[in-house]
Structures are given as C-alpha cells and as structure tokens.
Design a protein around this motif. Structure first.
Motif, mmCIF file in Angstrom:
data_model
loop_
_atom_site.group_PDB
_atom_site.id
_atom_site.type_symbol
_atom_site.label_atom_id
_atom_site.label_comp_id
_atom_site.label_asym_id
_atom_site.label_seq_id
_atom_site.Cartn_x
_atom_site.Cartn_y
_atom_site.Cartn_z
ATOM 1 N N ILE A 136 -0.851 2.129 4.912
ATOM 2 C CA ILE A 136 -0.772 1.032 5.879
ATOM 3 C C ILE A 136 0.509 0.089 6.094
ATOM 4 O O ILE A 136 1.017 0.092 7.108
ATOM 5 N N THR A 137 1.057 -0.366 4.785
ATOM 6 C CA THR A 137 2.194 -1.239 4.879
ATOM 7 C C THR A 137 3.374 0.602 5.644
ATOM 8 O O THR A 137 4.245 0.043 5.927
ATOM 9 N N ALA A 138 2.779 2.069 4.957
ATOM 10 C CA ALA A 138 4.379 2.899 5.791
ATOM 11 C C ALA A 138 4.376 2.646 7.261
ATOM 12 O O ALA A 138 4.976 2.398 7.624
ATOM 13 N N LEU A 139 2.939 2.070 7.580
ATOM 14 C CA LEU A 139 2.896 2.834 9.287
ATOM 15 C C LEU A 139 3.259 1.637 9.620
ATOM 16 O O LEU A 139 3.923 1.182 10.715
ATOM 17 N N ILE A 140 2.701 0.251 9.015
ATOM 18 C CA ILE A 140 3.680 -0.978 9.704
ATOM 19 C C ILE A 140 5.006 -0.621 10.105
ATOM 20 O O ILE A 140 5.777 -1.035 10.764
ATOM 21 N N TYR A 141 5.610 -0.832 8.480
ATOM 22 C CA TYR A 141 7.189 -0.410 8.608
ATOM 23 C C TYR A 141 8.143 0.504 9.392
ATOM 24 O O TYR A 141 9.046 0.373 10.212
#
Length: 138
Positions: free
Chosen positions: A104-109
């Motif tokens: 989720i972090t990778a997708l958001i950033y």
C-alpha cells in the motif's frame, strides 16, 4: 526599431507565465520538490524504509492493544500456550501484515511521485515559455 510605447508595455503572456511560476513556488514547491530531486524508485524506496519501521511499531501496538482489550483470555492463554507453534504463527502474521502495509505504501508513493513529476514538468514548461518570451522582448 520598436517604439517607446512597445518597449514600455509588459507582455501579458509573459506575466501569465510568471504568475504560474510564482504560484507554484509559493504553494506547491515544497510539496512536490522531491519529485525533482529523486528518481521514482529512490523516492519510493526511501518511503518504504520509513514505512517498514512505522509498520513494525503499528504491528506491535496492535498486538499490545489486542492483548490489553481481553486480558482475562490472555492470562489463561499464557498458561497453556505452546511457543513452538505460536511464534511461527506470529511471524507469518507479521510478514503478511508488512507485505500488505508496504505494498500500500509503494502504491501511494508511486502515485504521489507521478503527480509531483507532472507538476514539476509543467513548472519547467512555464519556465521555458517565460524565458522564450523574455528573449523575444529583448
């Protein structure tokens, strides 16, 4: 040769470009400047490393608060727990939690970087136009 009135007039088009540049510098530069400083994978990687530590802390806090919420069951469970089966289950739960959290972090950033990159590219285009207009006026 240009007349005195032509020389004293301010180019409306150049003023618009300068306005866009000033507005970006004032309101959005701090928010999107990292898109110009890092490559996408460096930016996302930096955020994933930070999220690894915050995710670990979040997982620990979830376990602690879950335990505090049902203290009677936990005290009974501690007396009969088999650590050889509990620890691997806890590790699998932690790994699953972290995989989802980091994904989720990778997708958001990635999305934030793409937006910042587009904004920085638009800023660069406004800057090029303002320079071109200034050269044309001279």
């Amino acid at each position: 040769m240009r007349s005195r009135q032509e020389l004293s007039m301010i180019s409306e088009e150049r003023v618009k470009e300068l306005y866009h540049l000033a507005a970006f510098d004032e309101y959005e530069n701090k928010k999107y400047h990292q898109a110009g400083e890092y490559t996408m994978w460096d930016y996302v990687g930096k955020e994933i490393v930070k999220s690894f530590f915050s995710g670990t802390i979040a997982f620990i806090l979830l376990i602690v608060f879950w335990g505090l919420g049902d203290i009677d069951t936990i005290t009974k469970w501690i007396n009969r727990v088999d650590l050889t089966t509990f620890v691997p289950k806890l590790i699998v739960a932690y790994a699953g939690f972290m995989i989802v959290y980091l994904l989720i972090t990778a997708l958001i950033y990635c999305a934030r970087y793409a937006k910042g990159y587009r904004k920085m590219k638009a800023y660069g285009n406004h800057l090029k136009r303002a320079r071109r207009l200034l050269r044309e006026e001279k």
